[in-house]
Design an enzyme around this catalytic site. Structure first.
Site, short mmCIF file in Angstrom:
data_model
loop_
_atom_site.label_atom_id
_atom_site.label_comp_id
_atom_site.label_asym_id
_atom_site.label_seq_id
_atom_site.Cartn_x
_atom_site.Cartn_y
_atom_site.Cartn_z
N TYR A 33 -27.33 -154.49 17.24
CA TYR A 33 -26.09 -153.87 17.72
C TYR A 33 -24.89 -154.74 17.37
O TYR A 33 -25.03 -155.91 17.01
CB TYR A 33 -26.15 -153.59 19.22
CG TYR A 33 -26.00 -154.80 20.11
CD1 TYR A 33 -27.00 -155.75 20.22
CD2 TYR A 33 -24.84 -155.00 20.86
CE1 TYR A 33 -26.85 -156.86 21.04
CE2 TYR A 33 -24.68 -156.10 21.68
CZ TYR A 33 -25.71 -157.03 21.76
OH TYR A 33 -25.56 -158.13 22.55
N ARG A 52 -21.79 -159.52 10.22
CA ARG A 52 -22.92 -159.93 11.07
C ARG A 52 -23.92 -158.79 11.23
O ARG A 52 -25.14 -159.03 11.27
CB ARG A 52 -22.42 -160.41 12.43
CG ARG A 52 -23.54 -161.03 13.27
CD ARG A 52 -23.03 -161.68 14.53
NE ARG A 52 -22.37 -160.71 15.40
CZ ARG A 52 -21.67 -161.03 16.48
NH1 ARG A 52 -21.54 -162.30 16.84
NH2 ARG A 52 -21.09 -160.11 17.20
N ARG A 100 -45.70 -144.45 17.44
CA ARG A 100 -45.70 -145.83 17.90
C ARG A 100 -46.75 -146.67 17.18
O ARG A 100 -47.95 -146.38 17.27
CB ARG A 100 -45.92 -145.87 19.41
CG ARG A 100 -45.70 -147.24 20.03
CD ARG A 100 -45.77 -147.19 21.55
NE ARG A 100 -45.47 -148.50 22.10
CZ ARG A 100 -46.36 -149.47 22.20
NH1 ARG A 100 -47.61 -149.27 21.83
NH2 ARG A 100 -46.01 -150.65 22.70
N LYS A 147 -28.47 -160.45 16.31
CA LYS A 147 -27.91 -159.71 17.44
C LYS A 147 -28.79 -158.49 17.73
O LYS A 147 -28.44 -157.34 17.41
CB LYS A 147 -26.47 -159.30 17.14
CG LYS A 147 -25.69 -158.94 18.38
CD LYS A 147 -24.21 -158.97 18.09
CE LYS A 147 -23.39 -158.37 19.20
NZ LYS A 147 -23.45 -159.09 20.46
N LEU A 206 -26.02 -167.36 19.17
CA LEU A 206 -25.41 -166.33 18.32
C LEU A 206 -24.11 -166.88 17.75
O LEU A 206 -23.32 -167.50 18.46
CB LEU A 206 -25.11 -165.08 19.16
CG LEU A 206 -24.58 -163.91 18.33
CD1 LEU A 206 -25.72 -163.25 17.54
CD2 LEU A 206 -23.91 -162.88 19.22
#
Ligand code: PMP
Length: 295
Positions: A33, A52, A100, A147, A206
Site C-alpha cells: 500500500y 516506493r 487459496r 510497505k 521503512l
C-alpha cells in the site's frame, strides 16, 4: 455527493467498493500500500510515493497494475470525482485473486484499489496538538523496508498507545533501540542539540518519504542530521521529539512513556522543520506535471 472509490478499473460508490474473498490481499496480506497526502489539490511527494510503491511491489514480485502515468491519471480522476481538496489517497495493490494456495498463482493480474479521505492540514493547529508516545516491543518481520499490508504488529502497537491515551507507539527492536513509530518515523533532538533519526540500512525500518524529504530539506538548509539508532532512555531526555509521515506530517511529541520532552510543547527545531516541509509539500510541484485544479 456519494464518496467514490476506484476498484480494478472502475469508479464505484464507496459502499460497493469491494474485492473478492479469495483476494490474496485479504487472505495472506500478499499486498502493498501507499498513502499520499493531498494539499490544496496537490499530491504531496507524489513521485517519492510512487517510487516506493514500485520498489515494494518488485521486492514481492507483484506486477505494477498499470503504468505510472496511468496511476497518476486515476489518482487525479478520483480526486476530481470526490471533489477533494485536502486529504489523502490510500492505494493498495495485491497479487490478485486465486484459489487459496501459498505459492504465487500463475496467470492472475494484480488487484488495485484506491480510496480517498478528507483531512485538514492546519500547520499551526498541528504544532499545538503535541502528542503522547508510548514504547512497545517491535514484533514485526525483518523486511520492514517493504510497505506491506501485513500490519498486525502495528495495529497492536497503535492500540496499546490508544489504551494509554497516547497517539503513537514507538517500537523497540530486539537490541533495545527504537526502530520507528507504528505508522511514522521517529526523530529526536538529543541532549547535545543534534537532530537524530535512525538509519534505514538493513531493511530494519521503512524508508519514509517524508523522512526523505526532510533529509533533502535539511541538506539544503545546512541542518545536520545524525543517522543513528537511539534508545527509549535517551529519548526520555531528548530536548525535542517528533514523528514524520505522509498524513500526520511532522507531529511534535511532548511526552514519551510519561516523561516530558523539553517543555512539553512543540520544539523550535521541530517547528522549523514543519514549516520547511509544508512549504516544500505545498509549493514544490512534482516534476513533469502541472498543478492540479480539483474544481
Ligand atoms: N514507518 C512506518 C512503519 C509507517 O507505516 C510509515 C507511514 N507509512 C512511516 C514510517 C512514514 O512513511 P511516510 O513518510 O512515507 O508516510
Amino acid at each position: 455527493m456519494p464518496r467514490i472509490a476506484y476498484v480494478n478499473g472502475r469508479y464505484v460508490p464507496h459502499a460497493q467498493a469491494s474485492v473478492h474473498v479469495e483476494d490474496r490481499g485479504f487472505q495472506f496480506a500478499d499486498s502493498i500500500y501507499e498513502v499520499i497526502a493531498l494539499m490544496n489539490g496537490r499530491l504531496a511527494d507524489e513521485e517519492g510515493h510512487l517510487d516506493r510503491l514500485e520498489r515494494s511491489l518488485s521486492e514481492l514480485r507483484i506486477a505494477l497494475p498499470m503504468p505510472r502515468k496511468s496511476i497518476r491519471i486515476v489518482m487525479r480522476e478520483l480526486v476530481r470525482r470526490n471533489r477533494l481538496k485536502n486529504g489523502s489517497i490510500y492505494m493498495q495493490v495485491t497479487r490478485g485473486q486465486a484459489q487459496r494456495d501459498f505459492k504465487f498463482p500463475k496467470g492472475i493480474s494484480p488487484s488495485f484499489v484506491m480510496i480517498v479521505y478528507n483531512a485538514t492540514y492546519d500547520t499551526e493547529a498541528r504544532k499545538k496538538a503535541v502528542k503522547k508516545v508510548v514504547t512497545v516491543p517491535d514484533l514485526r518481520w525483518k523486511r520492514r523496508d517493504i510497505k506491506s499490508t501485513a500490519l498486525l504488529p502495528q495495529v497492536l502497537a497503535k492500540q496499546a498507545a490508544a489504551d494509554k491515551g497516547a497517539y503513537e507507539a514507538w517500537m523497540i527492536d530486539d537490541d533495545g533501540y527504537i526502530s520507528e513509530g507504528s505508522s511514522s518515523n521517529a526523530w529526536i533532538v538529543d541532549g547535545k542539540g543534534n537532530l537524530v533519526t535512525r538509519p534505514t540500512a538493513n531493511n530494519r525500518i521503512l524508508k519514509g518519504v517524508t523522512r526523505n524529504a526532510l533529509q533533502a530539506l535539511c541538506k539544503r538548509e545546512k541542518i545536520k542530521i545524525i543517522e543513528r539508532a537511539f534508545t527509549a532512555k535517551e529519548a526520555y531526555k531528548a530536548k525535542e521529539a517528533f514523528t514524520s509521515s505522509a498524513t500526520a506530517l511532522i507531529a511534535p511529541v511532548g511526552e514519551i512513556d510519561g516523561h516530558k520532552i523539553g517543555n512539553g510543547k512543540c520544539g523550535k527545531i521541530t517547528a522549523k522543520l514543519f514549516d520547511l516541509y509544508m512549504d516544500y509539500a505545498r509549493d514544490n510541484p512534482p516534476p513533469q506535471q502541472e498543478r492540479w485544479n480539483p474544481k
